[in-house]
Scaffold this motif. Structure first.
Motif, PDB file in Angstrom:
ATOM      1  N   SER A 401       0.815  -1.223   0.000  1.00 29.81           N
ATOM      2  CA  SER A 401       0.000   0.000   0.000  1.00 29.81           C
ATOM      3  C   SER A 401       0.844   1.267   0.000  1.00 29.81           C
ATOM      4  O   SER A 401       0.330   2.355  -0.278  1.00 29.81           O
ATOM      5  CB  SER A 401      -0.922   0.001   1.228  1.00 29.81           C
ATOM      6  OG  SER A 401      -0.145   0.001   2.419  1.00 29.81           O
ATOM      7  N   GLY A 402       2.117   1.149   0.334  1.00 33.62           N
ATOM      8  CA  GLY A 402       2.955   2.338   0.442  1.00 33.62           C
ATOM      9  C   GLY A 402       2.699   3.138   1.700  1.00 33.62           C
ATOM     10  O   GLY A 402       3.073   4.312   1.778  1.00 33.62           O
ATOM     11  N   LEU A 403       2.064   2.513   2.697  1.00 37.34           N
ATOM     12  CA  LEU A 403       1.726   3.224   3.933  1.00 37.34           C
ATOM     13  C   LEU A 403       2.452   2.682   5.157  1.00 37.34           C
ATOM     14  O   LEU A 403       2.430   3.319   6.222  1.00 37.34           O
ATOM     15  CB  LEU A 403       0.213   3.154   4.191  1.00 37.34           C
ATOM     16  CG  LEU A 403      -0.673   3.967   3.252  1.00 37.34           C
ATOM     17  CD1 LEU A 403      -2.147   3.640   3.512  1.00 37.34           C
ATOM     18  CD2 LEU A 403      -0.422   5.445   3.442  1.00 37.34           C
ATOM     19  N   GLY A 404       3.066   1.502   5.042  1.00 35.70           N
ATOM     20  CA  GLY A 404       3.652   0.862   6.223  1.00 35.70           C
ATOM     21  C   GLY A 404       4.709   1.724   6.905  1.00 35.70           C
ATOM     22  O   GLY A 404       4.651   1.966   8.119  1.00 35.70           O
ATOM     23  N   LEU A 405       5.693   2.209   6.139  1.00 29.05           N
ATOM     24  CA  LEU A 405       6.748   3.026   6.730  1.00 29.05           C
ATOM     25  C   LEU A 405       6.222   4.393   7.157  1.00 29.05           C
ATOM     26  O   LEU A 405       6.721   4.967   8.137  1.00 29.05           O
ATOM     27  CB  LEU A 405       7.900   3.194   5.736  1.00 29.05           C
ATOM     28  CG  LEU A 405       8.704   1.921   5.432  1.00 29.05           C
ATOM     29  CD1 LEU A 405       9.811   2.224   4.436  1.00 29.05           C
ATOM     30  CD2 LEU A 405       9.297   1.348   6.717  1.00 29.05           C
TER      31      LEU A 405
END
Length: 450
Positions: A401-405
């Motif tokens: 999703s590109g949201l974890g970090l």
């Protein structure tokens, strides 16, 4: 921007004005004192000269030229006088007066010489003139003493004034200091209104404005948390039910048929949608300040639970290898749920983007830090700098999703955790690593042989 202290500025400004005023006053007092003392001494000198002139006019009858009147206890500060005839000869003088006239040009009034301040009395019916001289040593000493008496008390009291101004200003600003201390502890989970303080009228509106702001902020955060919780409940259940229906439909159609393939695609897209919704909800919770609370908990226990949970999920041969390096407990202050979300996202990110067949390494450093590394192609520096932004992917090809970090970095910022990324790993040309350092960590080592 350079920081400055209100108390220091007020003290310095007030002291500058007061001291400048006192110095100006001292100079004025010194000048006035000098003028007054000079005037009084001149008046006395004139009075003595005129009385002697009157005495000479009534009592002196043909004195011998150069006669000296010897007076006991005459010193260098004693008044000196001369009686001069019309020819300019000294016919009578005090023992401390010179043998020649004080001034060659004898006329009524004051005259100055290097050693005397002289006054010549107005002539009378007699043929003699009286010259009275005051030693400049005496006059200078009198002026200095009078000036010192006027100025020294002012100068002596300058340090006293400095101390008193500091005490008065600091005492007056004490309510502002209390308000500052109360405002400084706000934030980081403490959004309670500032209690009623004994404040001056100038600071009461500030306290009311801060309390209003804190109340609105608490309401906004509570609303956002409630929305995230409600949205999680309302979205998970329909997606879970949809996935279950799709899986049941998959069992009803032939596996290799066109319909079966489309069912598999729908199921995979549904799973990915569920994961994206989960990440969006976590990002919303992280942005709403979920990690501002400060409770003491064992970080290593949370890490063990997550490693055990994620390590049992098959991911193309990827697994998690954890080393505690003899540490049994790491007690930190923060929100345990938020910390769990942060670590789960970091571990999932490492498992998702790591090379197939390689392990994710989790190491506990001696100072209580957490080091998470995985094998992957090295990232470019510009990409590494943007990874903590929402919806930025590292370009490994894995579906994420590109949201974890971004979630992890947001929570780490709220908990004052040092969050550092590196790629490639030290000593290699590959890999990706994340290092977490928790503030004020309390470390307990495992007993030897345990």
């Amino acid at each position: 921007m350079k920081r400055w202290s209100l108390a220091a500025r007020i003290v310095s400004s007030v002291l500058s004005v007061v001291m400048l005023s006192l110095v100006t006053l001292s100079i004025a007092v010194a000048g006035f004192t000098r003028y007054e003392i000079t005037e009084r001494l001149d008046n006395s000198l004139q009075e003595v000269s005129e009385r002697l002139q009157a005495t000479i006019a009534t009592q002196l009858h043909g004195p011998q030229s150069g006669t000296v009147a010897w007076v006991p206890d005459v010193g260098p500060r004693t008044l000196a006088y001369q009686v001069v005839d019309r020819a300019g000869h000294v016919v009578l003088r005090s023992q401390n007066a010179p043998a020649r006239p004080f001034v060659p040009d004898i006329h009524t009034g004051f005259a100055d010489t290097p050693l005397f301040r002289v006054y010549i009395a107005a002539p009378t019916t007699t043929a003699y003139r009286v010259l009275v001289g005051e030693p400049t040593l005496h006059r200078r000493g009198a002026l200095l003493r009078a000036t010192a008496i006027a100025i020294v008390p002012i100068l002596v009291f300058l340090p006293v004034i400095w101390v008193l101004v500091r005490l008065i200003v600091r005492r007056a600003l004490r309510p502002l200091g209390r308000l500052h201390d109360e405002m400084q502890v706000r934030g980081s989970g403490n959004l309670r209104p500032i209690a009623s303080l004994d404040l001056p009228v100038e600071l009461v509106p500030i306290q009311h404005a801060v309390n209003t702001l804190l109340s609105r902020l608490e309401t906004a955060l509570s609303t956002e948390r409630a929305f995230a919780a409600s949205a999680a409940h309302e979205l998970r259940n329909p997606l879970g039910a949809l996935l279950a229906q799709v899986q049941m439909l998959g069992r009803m159609v032939p596996a290799q048929s066109e319909a079966g393939k489309r069912v598999d695609i729908i199921a995979e897209r549904t799973r990915r949608l569920a994961r994206s919704v989960e990440k969006l909800l976590q990002f919303s919770r992280a942005s709403s300040g979920i990690a501002f609370r400060r409770n003491r908990f064992d970080l290593l226990t949370v890490l063990h639970v997550l490693v055990d949970d994620l390590g049992h999920i098959p991911r193309d041969g990827r697994n998690i290898v954890m080393k505690t390096n003899g540490i049994s407990h790491i007690f930190v202050h923060g929100d345990m749920d938020a910390t769990g979300i942060m670590l789960r996202n970091l571990l999932e990110n490492a498992l998702l983007h790591g090379s197939p067949g390689t392990a994710v390494h989790v190491a506990v450093t001696p100072d209580g830090g957490i080091d998470i590394t995985n094998d992957c192609p090295a990232l470019a520096p510009d990409m590494l700098a943007r990874l903590t932004s929402p919806f930025v992917r590292g370009g490994t090809g894995a579906h994420g999703s590109g949201l974890g970090l971004a979630i992890a970095n947001n929570i780490a910022t709220q908990m004052d955790v040092s969050f550092r990324l590196c790629s490639p790993l030290a000593g290699t040309g590959r890999g990706f690593g994340i290092f977490l350092a928790f503030p004020d960590a309390e470390i307990t080592s495992a007993p030897e042989g345990a």
